[in-house]
Write a protein that holds these residues in place. Structure first.
Motif, PDB file in Angstrom:
ATOM      1  N   PHE A 128      36.394  22.208  26.159  1.00  0.00           N
ATOM      2  CA  PHE A 128      36.014  23.554  25.721  1.00  0.00           C
ATOM      3  C   PHE A 128      35.587  24.392  26.930  1.00  0.00           C
ATOM      4  O   PHE A 128      36.013  25.544  27.089  1.00  0.00           O
ATOM      5  N   HIS A 129      34.760  23.822  27.804  1.00  0.00           N
ATOM      6  CA  HIS A 129      34.327  24.559  28.988  1.00  0.00           C
ATOM      7  C   HIS A 129      35.459  24.722  29.999  1.00  0.00           C
ATOM      8  O   HIS A 129      35.500  25.716  30.739  1.00  0.00           O
ATOM      9  N   HIS A 130      36.370  23.771  30.005  1.00  0.00           N
ATOM     10  CA  HIS A 130      37.535  23.895  30.886  1.00  0.00           C
ATOM     11  C   HIS A 130      38.387  25.101  30.486  1.00  0.00           C
ATOM     12  O   HIS A 130      38.849  25.866  31.347  1.00  0.00           O
ATOM     13  N   ALA A 131      38.571  25.303  29.174  1.00  0.00           N
ATOM     14  CA  ALA A 131      39.339  26.457  28.701  1.00  0.00           C
ATOM     15  C   ALA A 131      38.640  27.765  29.061  1.00  0.00           C
ATOM     16  O   ALA A 131      39.284  28.759  29.435  1.00  0.00           O
ATOM     17  N   LEU A 132      37.298  27.792  28.975  1.00  0.00           N
ATOM     18  CA  LEU A 132      36.550  28.989  29.364  1.00  0.00           C
ATOM     19  C   LEU A 132      36.714  29.267  30.859  1.00  0.00           C
ATOM     20  O   LEU A 132      36.853  30.425  31.280  1.00  0.00           O
ATOM     21  N   ASP A 133      36.705  28.211  31.682  1.00  0.00           N
ATOM     22  CA  ASP A 133      36.905  28.381  33.128  1.00  0.00           C
ATOM     23  C   ASP A 133      38.285  28.954  33.425  1.00  0.00           C
ATOM     24  O   ASP A 133      38.440  29.791  34.328  1.00  0.00           O
ATOM     25  N   ILE A 134      39.290  28.497  32.658  1.00  0.00           N
ATOM     26  CA  ILE A 134      40.651  29.024  32.852  1.00  0.00           C
ATOM     27  C   ILE A 134      40.682  30.512  32.511  1.00  0.00           C
ATOM     28  O   ILE A 134      41.284  31.312  33.239  1.00  0.00           O
ATOM     29  N   GLU A 135      40.041  30.904  31.397  1.00  0.00           N
ATOM     30  CA  GLU A 135      39.975  32.326  31.032  1.00  0.00           C
ATOM     31  C   GLU A 135      39.391  33.155  32.172  1.00  0.00           C
ATOM     32  O   GLU A 135      39.952  34.184  32.571  1.00  0.00           O
ATOM     33  N   ASN A 136      38.241  32.727  32.693  1.00  0.00           N
ATOM     34  CA  ASN A 136      37.570  33.493  33.743  1.00  0.00           C
ATOM     35  C   ASN A 136      38.407  33.549  35.017  1.00  0.00           C
ATOM     36  O   ASN A 136      38.429  34.574  35.711  1.00  0.00           O
ATOM     37  N   ASP A 137      39.099  32.459  35.310  1.00  0.00           N
ATOM     38  CA  ASP A 137      39.968  32.440  36.492  1.00  0.00           C
ATOM     39  C   ASP A 137      41.088  33.466  36.349  1.00  0.00           C
ATOM     40  O   ASP A 137      41.418  34.188  37.301  1.00  0.00           O
ATOM     41  N   TYR A 138      41.671  33.575  35.151  1.00  0.00           N
ATOM     42  CA  TYR A 138      42.743  34.546  34.945  1.00  0.00           C
ATOM     43  C   TYR A 138      42.220  35.979  34.962  1.00  0.00           C
ATOM     44  O   TYR A 138      42.928  36.893  35.391  1.00  0.00           O
ATOM     45  N   ARG A 139      41.025  36.193  34.495  1.00  0.00           N
ATOM     46  CA  ARG A 139      40.455  37.550  34.586  1.00  0.00           C
ATOM     47  C   ARG A 139      40.355  37.989  36.045  1.00  0.00           C
ATOM     48  O   ARG A 139      40.720  39.113  36.400  1.00  0.00           O
TER      49      ARG A 139
END
Length: 425
Positions: free
Chosen positions: A394-405
């Motif tokens: 779950f936190h890995h997916a959030l990190d991916i979101e922030n990286d793409y932003r």
């Protein structure tokens, strides 16, 4: 010593196309007209020797010419093991490598990208051509030539817009005064290994084979998965698309998901066909003009009914995405929930997708015997993975979101700079 070199015997083409077949038939006709043989077989033998095919092939091509046109055999697609070995995690890493070039202010090229992705942890096994096909067909990038300037590797506008919209909407929900609980859903097909004893040759020997296929549907949010929404369904067909359909998904959605999730949830799912059954499809070229006019009237879209059908369809094309309604979205809305759809090619934003991929690996690596309940083994694998790794993914997916932003901001800024400064060609 003579300077003449022996003529190379032309080799037979690996795939005999229709043009070459016609040449062979014409050679046969020439020999038949200008040389006298007692038997057709003799002419076929001479034609075969001259064209480097078998006599049987000459006979077959002649027969095709008598019946109708001579056609080429179907073109065989070359297998692409590189694509099969590049999973969704590696593909996401390749996409992020492309955007990282923009972050560094470097114009991405195939050679530079290939050099990067061949290194661990991606370790891409293909070459330039395979990489180009992968990024254009599976990742949604393409080389677009700017006016009188060299081409730039760019993400497709529609995919970029979907990604930006998704990230904006999910962030808006999280920052709102009363954020909706986020519930991610996904499905996957697994094939457990099963062992059975057989006595036809060696007594007591064991044979391993792939057991029946199962579809697993899973849902969850930051607080964990939804136990009542777990579906394990045995299926007979080999093809996932043939077994998972809208009716199965709708049954699970209505009877297992909606009753078990928090009120006013935000349900996040991808755009799989069985998720996306439209209540009423927009008019197309095969729709009658009267139905096209009615669709425009029903949606209060300004138009002139005296326009030609082609003109009306152009108006439809402008508005159809704004007025399309999915059946599943209506079910969710009636229960007080809202549906948010993942952008195309960005399944890694969904932590449930990442968890299901790990569950599938665990199940297919495990070996069981027929006396055990396969469904119990699957349930145990689901429980084990979720209890250990749910929060991690779950936190890995959030990190991916922030990286793409962050990468998207750098992409837009660098892209404008590249367009202005690229050399004119």
């Amino acid at each position: 010593m003579s300077d003449e070199r022996p003529l190379k015997t032309p080799s037979r083409p690996p795939r005999i196309c229709s043009q070459y077949k016609n040449i062979i038939v014409n050679v046969f006709r020439y020999f038949r007209k200008h040389e006298h043989y007692d038997h057709i077989s003799d002419i076929e033998m001479k034609t075969a020797k001259a064209t480097h095919v078998s006599r049987r092939s000459v006979s077959r091509f002649r027969a095709q010419g008598k019946v109708g046109t001579i056609s080429s055999p179907p073109r065989q697609k070359r297998p692409a093991p590189v694509f099969d070995s590049t999973d969704h995690i590696a593909r996401d890493a390749i996409r992020r490598e492309i955007l990282a070039f923009y972050e560094r202010g470097v114009v991405p090229t195939l050679d530079l990208l290939l050099e990067r992705v061949k290194e661990p942890p991606i370790s891409f096994a293909g070459g330039n051509s395979s990489l180009r096909v992968l990024i254009e067909e599976d990742l949604g990038f393409s080389f677009k030539k700017q006016y009188r300037r060299r081409p730039l590797l760019m993400e497709r506008d529609d995919i970029l817009a979907e990604r930006s919209k998704y990230l904006r909407e999910i962030e808006t929900n999280r920052r709102s005064i009363e954020p909706r609980p986020e519930i991610f859903i996904d499905e996957i097909m697994v094939k457990p290994n099963v062992s059975v004893e057989y006595t036809s040759t060696v007594k007591g020997a064991e044979s391993w084979f792939k057991g029946a296929s199962y579809i697993i549907s899973l849902a969850g949010g930051k607080d964990g998965f939804i136990p009542g929404a777990l579906m394990i369904r045995p299926v007979n067909a080999e093809d996932y698309e043939e077994t998972m359909n809208h009716d199965i998904f709708k049954e699970w959605f209505l009877h297992q998901l909606l009753p078990n999730i928090p009120s006013k949830s935000l349900i996040v799912m991808d755009n799989a066909p069985y998720h996306s059954k439209l209540l009423k499809k927009a008019p197309t070229r095969i729709t009658s003009k009267s139905e096209t006019v009615k669709w425009l009237q029903d949606n209060s879209i300004e138009h002139d009914p005296t326009y030609s059908k082609a003109e009306l369809l152009q108006i439809v094309a402008i508005y159809k995405n704004s007025f399309q309604r999915f059946e599943i979205d209506d079910f969710a809305s009636a229960a007080g929930h809202r549906v948010l759809r993942l952008p195309k090619h960005y399944c890694q934003f969904n932590p449930v997708e990442l968890i299901l991929a790990q569950i599938k690996d665990e199940i297919e690596k495990s070996n069981s015997n027929r006396d055990e309940s396969i469904e119990n083994i699957i349930r145990q694998a689901v429980v084990d993975v979720i209890s250990k790794d749910w929060q991690k993914w779950f936190h890995h997916a959030l990190d991916i979101e922030n990286d793409y932003r962050r990468k998207f901001v750098a992409y837009e800024r660098a892209f404008e700079s590249f367009v202005m400064n690229l050399p004119i060609v």
